[in-house]
Design an enzyme around this catalytic site. Structure first.
Site, short mmCIF file in Angstrom:
data_model
loop_
_atom_site.label_atom_id
_atom_site.label_comp_id
_atom_site.label_asym_id
_atom_site.label_seq_id
_atom_site.Cartn_x
_atom_site.Cartn_y
_atom_site.Cartn_z
CD GLU A 51 -3.19 -2.70 7.38
OE1 GLU A 51 -2.08 -2.93 6.90
OE2 GLU A 51 -3.84 -1.67 7.14
CE LYS A 109 0.33 3.43 4.77
NZ LYS A 109 0.27 3.58 6.19
CG ASN A 157 -1.67 1.23 1.48
OD1 ASN A 157 -1.80 2.05 0.57
ND2 ASN A 157 -2.20 1.40 2.68
CG HIS A 199 -5.59 1.77 5.35
ND1 HIS A 199 -5.16 2.69 6.27
CD2 HIS A 199 -4.56 0.93 5.13
CE1 HIS A 199 -3.89 2.43 6.59
NE2 HIS A 199 -3.51 1.36 5.91
N GLY A 259 2.95 1.98 10.68
CA GLY A 259 3.95 3.04 10.53
C GLY A 259 4.70 3.39 11.80
CD GLU A 308 -2.72 5.40 6.90
OE1 GLU A 308 -2.70 5.47 5.67
OE2 GLU A 308 -1.78 4.92 7.58
N GLY A 341 5.09 1.23 4.43
CA GLY A 341 6.41 1.83 4.19
C GLY A 341 7.40 0.92 3.48
CB SER A 391 5.56 -2.14 11.88
OG SER A 391 5.18 -0.81 12.14
#
Ligand code: PEP
Length: 254
Positions: free
Chosen positions: A168, A13, A11, A98, A174, A100, A236, A214
């Site tokens: 998640e 983002k 992902n 998600h 992150g 976020e 990430g 992570s």
């Protein structure tokens, strides 16, 4: 019962521009050079890159997905993208719910369910995200919260061929933090058992349940070895082909 084929999805983002094609190209090259990878591998770049990536990756093993879609197929929704538009651009999957999106855009599980149903209507694989906050885990509410999110987010036509669940924990995204392997195992077992209650034993056994939060090359092998973990959703560490490959290659035949 045979285990579902794992999925490792990246992902991106709100990261990446046209110059990032070199990462996708390099990842596709690594995949092509190693036919022993026993997993589906996918990149979910920003919407602006989907058509170009999908076009460039034709004939490769690397799949392309979106990061969100609207619940309706068209209409007066400035700035939004429908599932059909993603499919038209060459995506075969879309992430919905998600954390976020749930936090930044106030998306509820009902919104997520409608988006997942829209994804199915456009023949996209819906990757439905669920996960508890740090406070909810500390209060001993993680299993309840995730169970409630799951049942609220799962559309009627969910089945193994069109739905993936991504667990998640919000506090692990992150941050470099991850739950213990026992906690990951407990949650994935719980999700599988909830799926059984809703979809029946056979369908639930075939649904892939990804862990996300992570995941890095250094911890991927132990996380992916946990029972009922069928792959990863990676933020990430999916931006650079080399890092992402360090995770994907956990599924390479040794
Ligand atoms: C994510 O955002 O889905 C995610 C898992 O991010 P990260 O891997 O960076 O924690």
């Amino acid at each position: 019962m045979t285990k579902p084929r794992p999925l490792v999805a990246g992902n991106w983002k709100m990261n990446g521009a046209r110059a990032s094609w070199k990462e996708a190209e390099s990842l596709a090259g690594l995949l092509a050079a190693d036919p022993e990878v026993r997993a589906d591998v996918m990149l979910c770049p920003p919407t602006t890159l989907i058509a170009e990536f999908a076009q460039g990756l034709k004939g490769s093993e690397l799949l392309v997905g979106g990061q969100d879609c609207h619940g309706e197929s068209s209409g007066a929704h400035t700035g939004d993208i429908s599932a059909g538009m993603l499919a038209d651009a060459g995506a075969t999957a879309v992430i919905v719910g998600h954390s976020e999106r749930r936090a930044d855009h106030g998306e509820t599980s009902e919104d997520v369910r409608i988006k997942a149903a829209a994804a199915h209507k456009s023949e996209l694989l819906a990757i439905i995200c669920v996960g508890e906050t740090e406070t909810e885990r500390k209060q001993g509410e993680a299993l309840n919260v995730v169970g409630t999110q799951l049942s609220g987010s799962l559309p009627e036509k969910a089945q193994a061929g069109n739905t993936v669940i991504a667990y998640e924990p919000v506090w692990a995204i992150g941050t470099g933090l991850t739950p213990t392997l026992d906690d990951v195992g407990e949650m994935h077992r719980h999700i599988r058992s909830e799926l059984k209650g809703k979809l029946g034993e056979a369908e639930a056994a075939g649904i892939r349940i990804l862990y996300g939060g992570s995941v890095k090359p250094v911890n991927a092998a132990e996380l992916m070895a946990v029972t009922d973990v069928n792959g990863a959703l990676v933020g990430g560490a999916s931006l650079k082909a080399e890092d992402f490959w360090g995770i994907v290659s956990v599924y390479a035949e040794k």
